[in-house]
Design a protein around this motif. Structure first.
Motif, PDB file in Angstrom:
ATOM      1  N   UNK A  43     -75.583  32.129  24.823  1.00 17.40           N
ATOM      2  CA  UNK A  43     -75.823  33.512  24.415  1.00 17.40           C
ATOM      3  C   UNK A  43     -74.565  34.064  23.740  1.00 17.40           C
ATOM      4  N   UNK A  44     -74.724  34.672  22.602  1.00 18.50           N
ATOM      5  CA  UNK A  44     -73.588  35.168  21.841  1.00 18.50           C
ATOM      6  C   UNK A  44     -73.025  36.445  22.466  1.00 18.50           C
ATOM      7  N   UNK A  45     -71.772  36.753  22.100  1.00 21.60           N
ATOM      8  CA  UNK A  45     -71.136  37.973  22.603  1.00 21.60           C
ATOM      9  C   UNK A  45     -71.917  39.214  22.153  1.00 21.60           C
ATOM     10  N   UNK A  46     -72.464  39.156  20.946  1.00 26.18           N
ATOM     11  CA  UNK A  46     -73.236  40.286  20.424  1.00 26.18           C
ATOM     12  C   UNK A  46     -74.472  40.528  21.282  1.00 26.18           C
ATOM     13  N   UNK A  47     -75.128  39.440  21.689  1.00 31.53           N
ATOM     14  CA  UNK A  47     -76.326  39.558  22.521  1.00 31.53           C
ATOM     15  C   UNK A  47     -75.981  40.101  23.895  1.00 31.53           C
ATOM     16  N   UNK A  48     -74.889  39.587  24.471  1.00 30.78           N
ATOM     17  CA  UNK A  48     -74.451  40.068  25.787  1.00 30.78           C
ATOM     18  C   UNK A  48     -74.128  41.561  25.731  1.00 30.78           C
ATOM     19  N   UNK A  49     -73.406  41.959  24.680  1.00 29.33           N
ATOM     20  CA  UNK A  49     -73.057  43.374  24.516  1.00 29.33           C
ATOM     21  C   UNK A  49     -74.306  44.239  24.392  1.00 29.33           C
ATOM     22  N   UNK A  50     -75.286  43.738  23.685  1.00 29.51           N
ATOM     23  CA  UNK A  50     -76.541  44.476  23.522  1.00 29.51           C
ATOM     24  C   UNK A  50     -77.221  44.692  24.869  1.00 29.51           C
ATOM     25  N   UNK A  51     -77.274  43.645  25.694  1.00 33.02           N
ATOM     26  CA  UNK A  51     -77.909  43.756  27.014  1.00 33.02           C
ATOM     27  C   UNK A  51     -77.144  44.728  27.910  1.00 33.02           C
ATOM     28  N   UNK A  52     -75.820  44.659  27.867  1.00 32.89           N
ATOM     29  CA  UNK A  52     -75.006  45.564  28.686  1.00 32.89           C
ATOM     30  C   UNK A  52     -75.253  47.013  28.277  1.00 32.89           C
TER      31      UNK A  52
END
Length: 344
Positions: free
Chosen positions: A1-10
């Motif tokens: 999972x990319x950092x962008x995806x993780x940031x989006x979920x957070x």
């Protein structure tokens, strides 16, 4: 999972918690109490959302097992609601909201409370389900568009690859016929063939070219054919007086109609053949008409089997869809095509 995806979920969970906390604030003493209450429900909500996102939607919903999906959601919410009731009654409320449990009998399986907890868990589950369906639908549409474009581009390249050899084959036949006669015109025609090859290599691979380039190629072709047939053919060419350099068309979209006219007006013809070519353009329209005389014993055109003409029809349909019209009118002694293209 990319950092962008993780940031989006957070960000999603932070915004969701803040939204629910604000709405919960009216029922709590302070905003902090509302935040704490939402934190108590955060883990169970995340479990519900990601089980649904990663398992239930792809396994049941996307395979049209709607009954299985509904059953799985009901079972999941029931299990999680009971789990959450046990958690808050035995740990969460005593730890953070002891006043809620003092002197209260613990009823984990109280129906109304279980339904309330299930709805609290179901809210983000419903939101994320809708979002996933929307995103996946858009991705599917985009993927389908890419596939359709690739298919269309491949088909256009295939059709062009058929048109160019067909066009060059006829030209080579012309030169071959003159070479047998040791004609002085042969060298000039070879030079024109060189121009055709140059066009085929460097121009026909482009998606669109200026109309004036297609006209120049058409003029060269007419000159080549007239050199071959000399007094056997009369060509009347009328070109638009309006500016054509700003109009873009697919390469080799007009010339094959002229080629078709020469081919069939002179086939088995011993008398003078005539070809009328008219091209007119306006700001948003291109009109092209070709009429050729036809030997009375010719039955080829009525079957409409010319490779070049068939391919041009396919290319027009792919490129212009509903923004063009092609009308063919065959008479015992003539054959006419009328092409209209909306250029803007």
């Amino acid at each position: 999972m990319s950092k962008k995806t993780i940031l989006f979920h957070v960000l999603f969970w932070v915004l969701l918690m803040l939204s629910f906390a604000i709405s919960e604030w009216n029922y709590r003493n302070t905003f902090i109490d509302a935040i704490v209450f939402e934190f108590l429900f955060l883990p169970i909500r995340m479990i519900a959302v990601y089980i649904n996102w990663l398992v239930f939607i792809p396994k049941f919903l996307y395979t049209n097992k709607h009954t299985h999906y509904a059953t799985a959601i009901i079972v999941l919410l029931s299990v999680l609601a009971i789990t959450q009731r046990v958690f808050v009654l035995y740990y969460g409320y005593p730890q953070f909201f002891p006043e809620w449990t003092v002197g209260q009998h613990i009823h984990v399986f109280k129906f109304t409370s279980l339904v309330q907890v299930a709805l609290i868990i179901a809210t983000p589950l419903a939101i994320t389900t809708g979002w996933k369906l929307f995103v996946d639908l858009k991705e599917k549409e985009q993927f389908t568009k890419v596939l359709e474009k690739e298919k269309t581009d491949s088909e256009l390249k295939y059709l062009k690859s058929q048109i160019n050899p067909h066009f060059l084959f006829n030209t080579l036949n012309n030169i071959y016929g003159l070479s047998l006669e040791n004609s002085k015109k042969t060298s000039g025609l070879i030079l024109k063939l060189s121009d055709f090859l140059s066009f085929s290599l460097y121009e026909s691979n482009q998606k669109l070219i200026p109309l004036e380039k297609e006209i120049a190629l058409m003029n060269d072709f007419i000159a080549l054919e007239k050199s071959r047939f000399e007094d056997r053919v009369k060509v009347v060419l009328k070109l638009s007086k309006n500016k054509t350099s700003d109009i873009l068309i697919p390469p080799l979209i007009l010339v094959p109609f002229v080629e078709n006219a020469f081919k069939h007006s002179l086939k088995n013809e011993t008398e003078m053949a005539t070809i009328h070519i008219h091209l007119s353009v306006s700001e948003k329209n291109l009109n092209f008409a070709v009429t050729n005389s036809k030997p009375l014993d010719s039955g080829i055109l009525s079957k409409n089997k010319g490779l070049g003409l068939i391919n041009i029809k396919k290319r027009l349909a792919i490129i212009y869809e509903d923004n063009y019209s092609l009308h063919i009118n065959e008479q015992p002694d003539s054959y006419t095509i009328k092409l209209h293209i909306k250029t803007a």
